[in-house]
Design a protein around this motif. Structure first.
Motif, PDB file in Angstrom:
ATOM      1  N   VAL A  47       0.867  -1.177   0.000  1.00 15.27           N
ATOM      2  CA  VAL A  47       0.000   0.000   0.000  1.00 15.27           C
ATOM      3  C   VAL A  47       0.900   1.222   0.000  1.00 15.27           C
ATOM      4  O   VAL A  47       1.896   1.264   0.726  1.00 15.27           O
ATOM      5  N   ARG A  48       0.564   2.195  -0.809  1.00 19.33           N
ATOM      6  CA  ARG A  48       1.391   3.395  -0.853  1.00 19.33           C
ATOM      7  C   ARG A  48       1.096   4.280   0.347  1.00 19.33           C
ATOM      8  O   ARG A  48      -0.048   4.648   0.586  1.00 19.33           O
ATOM      9  N   SER A  49       2.128   4.626   1.087  1.00 21.40           N
ATOM     10  CA  SER A  49       1.951   5.468   2.266  1.00 21.40           C
ATOM     11  C   SER A  49       1.428   6.838   1.846  1.00 21.40           C
ATOM     12  O   SER A  49       1.725   7.319   0.747  1.00 21.40           O
ATOM     13  N   ALA A  50       0.645   7.433   2.721  1.00 21.16           N
ATOM     14  CA  ALA A  50      -0.018   8.693   2.397  1.00 21.16           C
ATOM     15  C   ALA A  50      -0.126   9.548   3.649  1.00 21.16           C
ATOM     16  O   ALA A  50      -0.007   9.035   4.763  1.00 21.16           O
ATOM     17  N   PRO A  51      -0.348  10.855   3.472  1.00 16.15           N
ATOM     18  CA  PRO A  51      -0.520  11.726   4.645  1.00 16.15           C
ATOM     19  C   PRO A  51      -1.714  11.281   5.489  1.00 16.15           C
ATOM     20  O   PRO A  51      -2.632  10.646   4.968  1.00 16.15           O
ATOM     21  N   SER A  52      -1.681  11.641   6.779  1.00 15.88           N
ATOM     22  CA  SER A  52      -2.695  11.123   7.710  1.00 15.88           C
ATOM     23  C   SER A  52      -4.105  11.605   7.386  1.00 15.88           C
ATOM     24  O   SER A  52      -5.078  11.073   7.900  1.00 15.88           O
ATOM     25  N   ASN A  53      -4.214  12.621   6.510  1.00 13.94           N
ATOM     26  CA  ASN A  53      -5.557  13.096   6.142  1.00 13.94           C
ATOM     27  C   ASN A  53      -5.959  12.640   4.733  1.00 13.94           C
ATOM     28  O   ASN A  53      -6.917  13.153   4.154  1.00 13.94           O
ATOM     29  N   ALA A  54      -5.244  11.682   4.177  1.00 13.32           N
ATOM     30  CA  ALA A  54      -5.526  11.224   2.814  1.00 13.32           C
ATOM     31  C   ALA A  54      -6.931  10.607   2.729  1.00 13.32           C
ATOM     32  O   ALA A  54      -7.307   9.820   3.589  1.00 13.32           O
ATOM     33  N   LYS A  85     -11.003 -13.559 -12.840  1.00 14.55           N
ATOM     34  CA  LYS A  85     -11.185 -12.123 -12.627  1.00 14.55           C
ATOM     35  C   LYS A  85     -11.131 -11.847 -11.137  1.00 14.55           C
ATOM     36  O   LYS A  85     -11.765 -12.566 -10.356  1.00 14.55           O
ATOM     37  N   LEU A  86     -10.413 -10.816 -10.772  1.00 20.41           N
ATOM     38  CA  LEU A  86     -10.520 -10.289  -9.414  1.00 20.41           C
ATOM     39  C   LEU A  86     -11.802  -9.474  -9.406  1.00 20.41           C
ATOM     40  O   LEU A  86     -11.940  -8.507 -10.164  1.00 20.41           O
ATOM     41  N   ILE A  87     -12.773  -9.902  -8.591  1.00 19.21           N
ATOM     42  CA  ILE A  87     -14.088  -9.244  -8.668  1.00 19.21           C
ATOM     43  C   ILE A  87     -14.369  -8.301  -7.507  1.00 19.21           C
ATOM     44  O   ILE A  87     -15.231  -7.439  -7.612  1.00 19.21           O
ATOM     45  N   SER A  88     -13.669  -8.488  -6.385  1.00 19.15           N
ATOM     46  CA  SER A  88     -13.859  -7.517  -5.305  1.00 19.15           C
ATOM     47  C   SER A  88     -12.726  -7.607  -4.302  1.00 19.15           C
ATOM     48  O   SER A  88     -11.972  -8.578  -4.270  1.00 19.15           O
ATOM     49  N   ALA A  89     -12.621  -6.572  -3.507  1.00 14.15           N
ATOM     50  CA  ALA A  89     -11.625  -6.536  -2.442  1.00 14.15           C
ATOM     51  C   ALA A  89     -12.285  -5.933  -1.217  1.00 14.15           C
ATOM     52  O   ALA A  89     -13.188  -5.092  -1.340  1.00 14.15           O
ATOM     53  N   TYR A  90     -11.862  -6.397  -0.051  1.00 19.23           N
ATOM     54  CA  TYR A  90     -12.447  -5.890   1.192  1.00 19.23           C
ATOM     55  C   TYR A  90     -11.352  -5.673   2.227  1.00 19.23           C
ATOM     56  O   TYR A  90     -10.435  -6.479   2.349  1.00 19.23           O
ATOM     57  N   ALA A  91     -11.452  -4.576   2.950  1.00 17.72           N
ATOM     58  CA  ALA A  91     -10.539  -4.336   4.066  1.00 17.72           C
ATOM     59  C   ALA A  91     -11.306  -3.642   5.182  1.00 17.72           C
ATOM     60  O   ALA A  91     -12.116  -2.744   4.919  1.00 17.72           O
ATOM     61  N   GLU A  92     -11.083  -4.096   6.404  1.00 19.29           N
ATOM     62  CA  GLU A  92     -11.765  -3.486   7.535  1.00 19.29           C
ATOM     63  C   GLU A  92     -11.185  -2.102   7.796  1.00 19.29           C
ATOM     64  O   GLU A  92      -9.980  -1.894   7.651  1.00 19.29           O
ATOM     65  N   GLY A  93     -12.065  -1.165   8.192  1.00 19.59           N
ATOM     66  CA  GLY A  93     -11.595   0.172   8.535  1.00 19.59           C
ATOM     67  C   GLY A  93     -11.620   1.144   7.369  1.00 19.59           C
ATOM     68  O   GLY A  93     -11.075   2.242   7.463  1.00 19.59           O
ATOM     69  N   TYR A  94     -12.248   0.720   6.261  1.00 13.51           N
ATOM     70  CA  TYR A  94     -12.378   1.605   5.100  1.00 13.51           C
ATOM     71  C   TYR A  94     -13.846   1.652   4.700  1.00 13.51           C
ATOM     72  O   TYR A  94     -14.547   0.640   4.765  1.00 13.51           O
ATOM     73  N   LYS A  95     -14.286   2.831   4.265  1.00 15.04           N
ATOM     74  CA  LYS A  95     -15.695   2.971   3.907  1.00 15.04           C
ATOM     75  C   LYS A  95     -16.019   2.134   2.675  1.00 15.04           C
ATOM     76  O   LYS A  95     -17.098   1.575   2.546  1.00 15.04           O
ATOM     77  N   ASP A  96     -15.057   2.062   1.778  1.00 14.50           N
ATOM     78  CA  ASP A  96     -15.284   1.306   0.551  1.00 14.50           C
ATOM     79  C   ASP A  96     -13.927   0.860   0.012  1.00 14.50           C
ATOM     80  O   ASP A  96     -12.909   1.504   0.272  1.00 14.50           O
ATOM     81  N   VAL A  97     -13.928  -0.252  -0.692  1.00 10.64           N
ATOM     82  CA  VAL A  97     -12.716  -0.699  -1.388  1.00 10.64           C
ATOM     83  C   VAL A  97     -13.124  -0.973  -2.831  1.00 10.64           C
ATOM     84  O   VAL A  97     -14.040  -1.753  -3.082  1.00 10.64           O
ATOM     85  N   GLN A  98     -12.470  -0.290  -3.755  1.00  9.77           N
ATOM     86  CA  GLN A  98     -12.852  -0.412  -5.163  1.00  9.77           C
ATOM     87  C   GLN A  98     -11.685  -0.897  -6.011  1.00  9.77           C
ATOM     88  O   GLN A  98     -10.520  -0.780  -5.624  1.00  9.77           O
ATOM     89  N   LEU A  99     -12.041  -1.433  -7.167  1.00 13.10           N
ATOM     90  CA  LEU A  99     -11.035  -1.799  -8.166  1.00 13.10           C
ATOM     91  C   LEU A  99     -10.963  -0.649  -9.160  1.00 13.10           C
ATOM     92  O   LEU A  99     -11.982  -0.222  -9.686  1.00 13.10           O
ATOM     93  N   HIS A 100      -9.773  -0.156  -9.390  1.00 12.46           N
ATOM     94  CA  HIS A 100      -9.599   1.010 -10.252  1.00 12.46           C
ATOM     95  C   HIS A 100      -8.585   0.748 -11.355  1.00 12.46           C
ATOM     96  O   HIS A 100      -7.731  -0.123 -11.234  1.00 12.46           O
ATOM     97  N   HIS A 132      -5.246  -0.821  -9.951  1.00 12.30           N
ATOM     98  CA  HIS A 132      -4.962  -0.805  -8.517  1.00 12.30           C
ATOM     99  C   HIS A 132      -6.222  -1.053  -7.709  1.00 12.30           C
ATOM    100  O   HIS A 132      -7.335  -0.996  -8.230  1.00 12.30           O
ATOM    101  N   VAL A 133      -6.008  -1.347  -6.449  1.00 15.69           N
ATOM    102  CA  VAL A 133      -7.109  -1.440  -5.492  1.00 15.69           C
ATOM    103  C   VAL A 133      -7.123  -0.115  -4.746  1.00 15.69           C
ATOM    104  O   VAL A 133      -6.076   0.388  -4.336  1.00 15.69           O
ATOM    105  N   MET A 134      -8.320   0.491  -4.619  1.00 13.00           N
ATOM    106  CA  MET A 134      -8.419   1.790  -3.960  1.00 13.00           C
ATOM    107  C   MET A 134      -9.116   1.629  -2.617  1.00 13.00           C
ATOM    108  O   MET A 134     -10.255   1.181  -2.548  1.00 13.00           O
ATOM    109  N   LEU A 135      -8.380   1.973  -1.559  1.00 17.42           N
ATOM    110  CA  LEU A 135      -8.937   1.935  -0.203  1.00 17.42           C
ATOM    111  C   LEU A 135      -9.497   3.324   0.083  1.00 17.42           C
ATOM    112  O   LEU A 135      -8.738   4.299   0.145  1.00 17.42           O
ATOM    113  N   ILE A 136     -10.804   3.405   0.242  1.00 20.07           N
ATOM    114  CA  ILE A 136     -11.459   4.713   0.305  1.00 20.07           C
ATOM    115  C   ILE A 136     -11.917   5.073   1.713  1.00 20.07           C
ATOM    116  O   ILE A 136     -12.481   4.231   2.416  1.00 20.07           O
TER     117      ILE A 136
END
Ligand SMILES: [Cu+2]
Length: 157
Positions: free
Chosen positions: A39-46, A64-79, A112-116
């Motif tokens: 995961v690419r590190s980002a500022p604490s307000n990213a 096909k990778l059809i979905s991704a899930y991670a706890e603590g994120y509002k949404d996880v999308q494939l981008h 990429h996978v986007m952790l939102i």
């Protein structure tokens, strides 16, 4: 001297045997192997974080990778980042295809996978557990290490 060499060879053989049996007992019986997840590190307000990896498909079927899930994120999308007439733009994807005996490289500027909306942006060195779901019915939980991304482009003056 002869004995010493023989011992080393035996030790190597034992080690090779161990690693191959380890690989076989890991959850990759579906032939899908994840390499270098990060995961690419980002500022604490990213507002979002990018997650990257190589997906190897050692099976004889397209998957096909059809979905991704991670706890603590509002949404996880494939981008996928696309070049839209000179403007780089991220577009949500329904899936990420991995051809039979092929691989796909999720990397900055591409798939990429986007952790939102993280509840808390993870710090460098921390691990994000992301569960990947494939259309062959398999899923695997993968540990993504947070690290600094390489510089994406050089500026020429
Ligand atoms: Cu994105």
């Amino acid at each position: 001297m002869f004995y010493k060499i023989k011992t080393i060879i035996l030790a190597l053989a034992a080690f090779a045997g161990f690693t191959s049996s380890f690989a076989m007992s890991s959850p990759q019986s579906t032939g899908i192997v994840i390499q270098d997840p990060w995961v690419r590190s980002a500022p604490s307000n990213a507002p979002a974080l990018g997650a990257f990896m190589k997906i190897h498909n050692n099976s004889n079927q397209n998957v096909k990778l059809i979905s991704a899930y991670a706890e603590g994120y509002k949404d996880v999308q494939l981008h996928r980042t696309i070049d839209d007439g000179g403007m780089m733009r991220m577009v949500e994807q329904e899936f990420i295809p991995v051809t039979a005996k092929g691989k796909v490289h999720l990397k900055p500027g591409s798939w990429h996978v986007m952790l939102i909306k993280p509840e808390k942006v993870p710090a460098k060195g921390e691990v994000v557990l992301i569960t990947l779901k494939f259309d062959n019915g398999s899923s695997q939980a993968v540990k993504f290490k947070v690290r600094k991304g390489k510089k994406m482009m050089m500026h020429h003056h």
